[in-house]
Motif scaffolding. Structure first.
Motif, PDB file in Angstrom:
ATOM      1  N   LYS A  48      20.611  34.843  77.044  1.00 38.57           N
ATOM      2  CA  LYS A  48      21.906  34.277  77.446  1.00 38.57           C
ATOM      3  C   LYS A  48      22.446  33.304  76.414  1.00 38.57           C
ATOM      4  N   ARG A  49      21.570  32.461  75.900  1.00 34.92           N
ATOM      5  CA  ARG A  49      22.024  31.468  74.922  1.00 34.92           C
ATOM      6  C   ARG A  49      22.563  32.160  73.670  1.00 34.92           C
ATOM      7  N   TYR A  50      21.854  33.195  73.233  1.00 34.99           N
ATOM      8  CA  TYR A  50      22.302  33.925  72.050  1.00 34.99           C
ATOM      9  C   TYR A  50      23.670  34.553  72.295  1.00 34.99           C
ATOM     10  N   ALA A  51      23.821  35.169  73.470  1.00 37.13           N
ATOM     11  CA  ALA A  51      25.096  35.818  73.801  1.00 37.13           C
ATOM     12  C   ALA A  51      26.246  34.807  73.834  1.00 37.13           C
ATOM     13  N   SER A  52      26.008  33.629  74.402  1.00 35.06           N
ATOM     14  CA  SER A  52      27.059  32.600  74.458  1.00 35.06           C
ATOM     15  C   SER A  52      27.476  32.166  73.059  1.00 35.06           C
ATOM     16  N   LEU A  53      26.493  31.974  72.191  1.00 39.40           N
ATOM     17  CA  LEU A  53      26.804  31.542  70.818  1.00 39.40           C
ATOM     18  C   LEU A  53      27.472  32.667  70.042  1.00 39.40           C
ATOM     19  N   ARG A  54      26.948  33.867  70.221  1.00 37.62           N
ATOM     20  CA  ARG A  54      27.486  35.035  69.512  1.00 37.62           C
ATOM     21  C   ARG A  54      28.961  35.278  69.850  1.00 37.62           C
ATOM     22  N   ALA A  55      29.290  35.102  71.139  1.00 38.47           N
ATOM     23  CA  ALA A  55      30.669  35.341  71.586  1.00 38.47           C
ATOM     24  C   ALA A  55      31.654  34.390  70.914  1.00 38.47           C
ATOM     25  N   ARG A  56      31.155  33.278  70.392  1.00 37.37           N
ATOM     26  CA  ARG A  56      32.056  32.275  69.797  1.00 37.37           C
ATOM     27  C   ARG A  56      31.927  32.194  68.282  1.00 37.37           C
ATOM     28  N   THR A  57      31.048  32.994  67.692  1.00 36.55           N
ATOM     29  CA  THR A  57      30.810  32.840  66.257  1.00 36.55           C
ATOM     30  C   THR A  57      30.893  34.145  65.468  1.00 36.55           C
ATOM     31  N   LYS A  58      31.206  35.236  66.105  1.00 31.97           N
ATOM     32  CA  LYS A  58      31.209  36.499  65.341  1.00 31.97           C
ATOM     33  C   LYS A  58      32.538  36.685  64.606  1.00 31.97           C
TER      34      LYS A  58
END
Ligand SMILES: [Zn+2]
Length: 191
Positions: A181-191
């Protein structure tokens, strides 16, 4: 089920009361959600000087089995109940003191309580504090289309964090420390 100031209250109430408290509203909850057994004790064997409570049945205001919108009692002699109720109304909730002579007994509209819960609940439960702070700040700035420089800084630190989660997951697996979940949250804002 949760606790606030040592009193058992519903999950919705706990989140909303904590938000009021965090915003600086001073009040003391003296009674929250009761079990039928607790209510029976108060009803058949009331402590000296306490007001009579409702009959112990599943839909009694302080019981309401399976519901979030149970009644709460909030100390009124110091103005706390009034302050809390004013705050709740300011947030758009319909509240009332339906029992005559019981200024401490507070009720709230069920759908309004749910709305406040959804507004104030933690969107990133169990995330490390720094990540939570970055995500919330980034979302707030993004929604306001504000402070592009600060957003770039946040994207940079969130990208670093994302990469370190990826790295750690490669070593000890994704099913640890809420990494997926943490990775997905960060990924959604940094890709
Ligand atoms: Zn009450």
């Amino acid at each position: 089920m949760a606790y606030f100031q040592g009193e058992r209250v519903s999950t919705y109430w706990a989140v909303v009361l904590q938000e009021a408290y965090d915003q600086g509203v001073h009040f003391t909850v003296t009674s929250g959600q009761r079990t039928i057994a607790e209510q029976a004790r108060l009803y058949y064997n009331p402590p000296a000087g306490t007001p009579r409570v409702a009959k112990p049945y599943p839909t009694a205001p302080h019981i309401r089995v399976g519901r979030q919108d149970h009644a709460i009692d909030v100390a009124s002699f110091d103005g706390g109940e009034t302050r809390l109720q004013a705050w709740l109304r300011n947030q758009g909730a319909r509240t009332s003191n339906p029992v005559g002579g019981e200024a401490w007994h507070l009720e709230i509209n069920a759908s309004d309580l749910k709305k406040l819960y959804n507004r104030f609940k933690d969107p990133f439960p169990g995330y490390p504090a720094d990540e939570k702070r970055w995500l919330l700040e980034y979302d707030r700035l993004k929604a306001a289309n504000h402070d592009k420089n600060r957003r770039q800084v946040l994207v940079r630190v969130m990208t670093e964090k994302r990469k370190s989660i990826w790295h750690e997951a490669g070593l000890t697996g994704w099913h640890k420390n809420n990494r997926i979940k943490r990775y997905a949250s960060l990924r959604a804002r940094t890709k």
